[in-house]
Design a protein around this motif. Sequence first.
Motif, PDB file in Angstrom:
ATOM      1  N   THR A   1       0.866  -1.169   0.000  1.00 53.45           N
ATOM      2  CA  THR A   1       0.000   0.000   0.000  1.00 53.45           C
ATOM      3  C   THR A   1       0.906   1.223   0.000  1.00 53.45           C
ATOM      4  N   LYS A   2       0.797   2.051  -1.044  1.00 49.91           N
ATOM      5  CA  LYS A   2       1.577   3.292  -1.099  1.00 49.91           C
ATOM      6  C   LYS A   2       0.863   4.411  -0.349  1.00 49.91           C
ATOM      7  N   ASP A   3      -0.476   4.439  -0.485  1.00 49.81           N
ATOM      8  CA  ASP A   3      -1.254   5.501   0.149  1.00 49.81           C
ATOM      9  C   ASP A   3      -2.664   4.973   0.379  1.00 49.81           C
ATOM     10  N   LEU A   4      -3.209   5.275   1.562  1.00 52.36           N
ATOM     11  CA  LEU A   4      -4.567   4.878   1.871  1.00 52.36           C
ATOM     12  C   LEU A   4      -5.202   5.958   2.726  1.00 52.36           C
ATOM     13  N   SER A   5      -6.363   6.414   2.290  1.00 51.31           N
ATOM     14  CA  SER A   5      -7.119   7.411   3.043  1.00 51.31           C
ATOM     15  C   SER A   5      -8.577   6.967   3.059  1.00 51.31           C
ATOM     16  N   PHE A   6      -9.173   6.997   4.246  1.00 51.86           N
ATOM     17  CA  PHE A   6     -10.598   6.725   4.379  1.00 51.86           C
ATOM     18  C   PHE A   6     -11.184   7.852   5.208  1.00 51.86           C
ATOM     19  N   GLU A   7     -12.260   8.454   4.726  1.00 50.49           N
ATOM     20  CA  GLU A   7     -12.897   9.554   5.438  1.00 50.49           C
ATOM     21  C   GLU A   7     -14.369   9.238   5.664  1.00 50.49           C
ATOM     22  N   ASN A   8     -14.818   9.546   6.860  1.00 52.21           N
ATOM     23  CA  ASN A   8     -16.198   9.371   7.263  1.00 52.21           C
ATOM     24  C   ASN A   8     -16.614  10.719   7.864  1.00 52.21           C
ATOM     25  N   PRO A   9     -16.756  11.777   7.026  1.00 53.71           N
ATOM     26  CA  PRO A   9     -16.856  13.151   7.524  1.00 53.71           C
ATOM     27  C   PRO A   9     -18.118  13.488   8.307  1.00 53.71           C
ATOM     28  N   ASN A  10     -19.174  12.738   8.127  1.00 59.18           N
ATOM     29  CA  ASN A  10     -20.432  13.079   8.801  1.00 59.18           C
ATOM     30  C   ASN A  10     -20.824  12.081   9.883  1.00 59.18           C
TER      31      ASN A  10
ATOM     32  N   ALA B   1      -6.283  -4.971  -3.635  1.00 53.81           N
ATOM     33  CA  ALA B   1      -6.822  -3.622  -3.461  1.00 53.81           C
ATOM     34  C   ALA B   1      -8.305  -3.703  -3.097  1.00 53.81           C
ATOM     35  N   ARG B   2      -9.028  -4.609  -3.722  1.00 53.67           N
ATOM     36  CA  ARG B   2     -10.461  -4.793  -3.440  1.00 53.67           C
ATOM     37  C   ARG B   2     -10.678  -5.162  -1.979  1.00 53.67           C
ATOM     38  N   GLU B   3      -9.842  -6.038  -1.459  1.00 52.59           N
ATOM     39  CA  GLU B   3      -9.956  -6.463  -0.061  1.00 52.59           C
ATOM     40  C   GLU B   3      -9.642  -5.305   0.897  1.00 52.59           C
ATOM     41  N   ILE B   4      -8.624  -4.513   0.585  1.00 49.48           N
ATOM     42  CA  ILE B   4      -8.268  -3.366   1.433  1.00 49.48           C
ATOM     43  C   ILE B   4      -9.429  -2.377   1.495  1.00 49.48           C
ATOM     44  N   ILE B   5     -10.053  -2.121   0.350  1.00 53.36           N
ATOM     45  CA  ILE B   5     -11.178  -1.174   0.302  1.00 53.36           C
ATOM     46  C   ILE B   5     -12.372  -1.740   1.075  1.00 53.36           C
ATOM     47  N   ALA B   6     -12.697  -3.009   0.870  1.00 50.03           N
ATOM     48  CA  ALA B   6     -13.825  -3.616   1.579  1.00 50.03           C
ATOM     49  C   ALA B   6     -13.615  -3.552   3.089  1.00 50.03           C
ATOM     50  N   THR B   7     -12.412  -3.840   3.533  1.00 53.66           N
ATOM     51  CA  THR B   7     -12.096  -3.802   4.965  1.00 53.66           C
ATOM     52  C   THR B   7     -12.156  -2.382   5.510  1.00 53.66           C
ATOM     53  N   SER B   8     -11.615  -1.424   4.767  1.00 59.79           N
ATOM     54  CA  SER B   8     -11.625  -0.024   5.218  1.00 59.79           C
ATOM     55  C   SER B   8     -13.044   0.502   5.351  1.00 59.79           C
TER      56      SER B   8
ATOM     57  N   THR C   1     -21.802  13.488   1.909  1.00 64.72           N
ATOM     58  CA  THR C   1     -20.845  12.400   1.759  1.00 64.72           C
ATOM     59  C   THR C   1     -20.961  11.455   2.943  1.00 64.72           C
ATOM     60  N   LEU C   2     -21.217  10.176   2.644  1.00 71.09           N
ATOM     61  CA  LEU C   2     -21.232   9.160   3.699  1.00 71.09           C
ATOM     62  C   LEU C   2     -19.801   8.725   4.010  1.00 71.09           C
ATOM     63  N   PHE C   3     -19.061   8.407   2.946  1.00 69.35           N
ATOM     64  CA  PHE C   3     -17.646   8.073   3.115  1.00 69.35           C
ATOM     65  C   PHE C   3     -16.928   8.291   1.798  1.00 69.35           C
ATOM     66  N   SER C   4     -15.615   8.416   1.888  1.00 69.25           N
ATOM     67  CA  SER C   4     -14.780   8.485   0.691  1.00 69.25           C
ATOM     68  C   SER C   4     -13.457   7.778   1.003  1.00 69.25           C
ATOM     69  N   PHE C   5     -12.831   7.283  -0.042  1.00 69.48           N
ATOM     70  CA  PHE C   5     -11.544   6.607   0.137  1.00 69.48           C
ATOM     71  C   PHE C   5     -10.656   6.862  -1.065  1.00 69.48           C
ATOM     72  N   ASP C   6      -9.386   6.699  -0.832  1.00 70.06           N
ATOM     73  CA  ASP C   6      -8.373   6.877  -1.869  1.00 70.06           C
ATOM     74  C   ASP C   6      -7.278   5.853  -1.570  1.00 70.06           C
ATOM     75  N   LEU C   7      -7.068   4.926  -2.488  1.00 68.98           N
ATOM     76  CA  LEU C   7      -6.063   3.880  -2.298  1.00 68.98           C
ATOM     77  C   LEU C   7      -5.110   3.876  -3.475  1.00 68.98           C
ATOM     78  N   ALA C   8      -3.815   3.847  -3.180  1.00 69.08           N
ATOM     79  CA  ALA C   8      -2.779   3.599  -4.184  1.00 69.08           C
ATOM     80  C   ALA C   8      -2.086   2.319  -3.754  1.00 69.08           C
ATOM     81  N   TYR C   9      -2.350   1.248  -4.490  1.00 65.48           N
ATOM     82  CA  TYR C   9      -1.780  -0.061  -4.177  1.00 65.48           C
ATOM     83  C   TYR C   9      -0.827  -0.425  -5.304  1.00 65.48           C
TER      84      TYR C   9
END
Length: 161
Positions: free
Chosen positions: A24-33, A117-124, A79-87
């Motif tokens: 994983t080079k970069d991973l961001s998960f946001e749950n702003p609300n 990458a799919r697994e990382i996103i599902a888990t996040s 926004t419920l959630f957002s994510f950004d993954l660089a795998y």
Amino acid sequence: MTNGNGTPQEPAPPPQLNVLAQYTKDLSFENPNAPASLAPQPQQPAINIQINVSANNIAENEFEVTLSVEGKAENGGKTLFSFDLAYAGVFRIVNVPKENLHPLVMIECPRLLFPFAREIIATSVRDGGFPPLMLDPVDFVGLYRQNMERQAAAQAQVKPS
């Protein structure tokens, strides 16, 4: 076949694609609300996913391929959630004809990275308090063709008439 001296030609060595590393080079998960976004929603959220592939030649026969996946779930303009993954992965590719190298790097390498990458996103997403987001399989051949057509169109616009 012979090599011209009457001796049989040795067969060409088979093509090889080896995965040297994955990370994983970069991973961001946001749950702003949160926590309001975790309450039951009156309707299914709109989910937008963007996928890109990039590659760098880092040594002779070695390539770093990065699969970038960005996503956002919105409901009612919030926004419920957002994510950004660089795998990424480092791949060693040998005995592949030069004309086949670019498609191999840009299609097969991300295809190998995608399940991870799919697994990382599902888990996040699950760890963010939502049901796991299971991305649909990606047509990397179609994505490659779209990118090649886009590049060709951009080059055609740049060239003077």
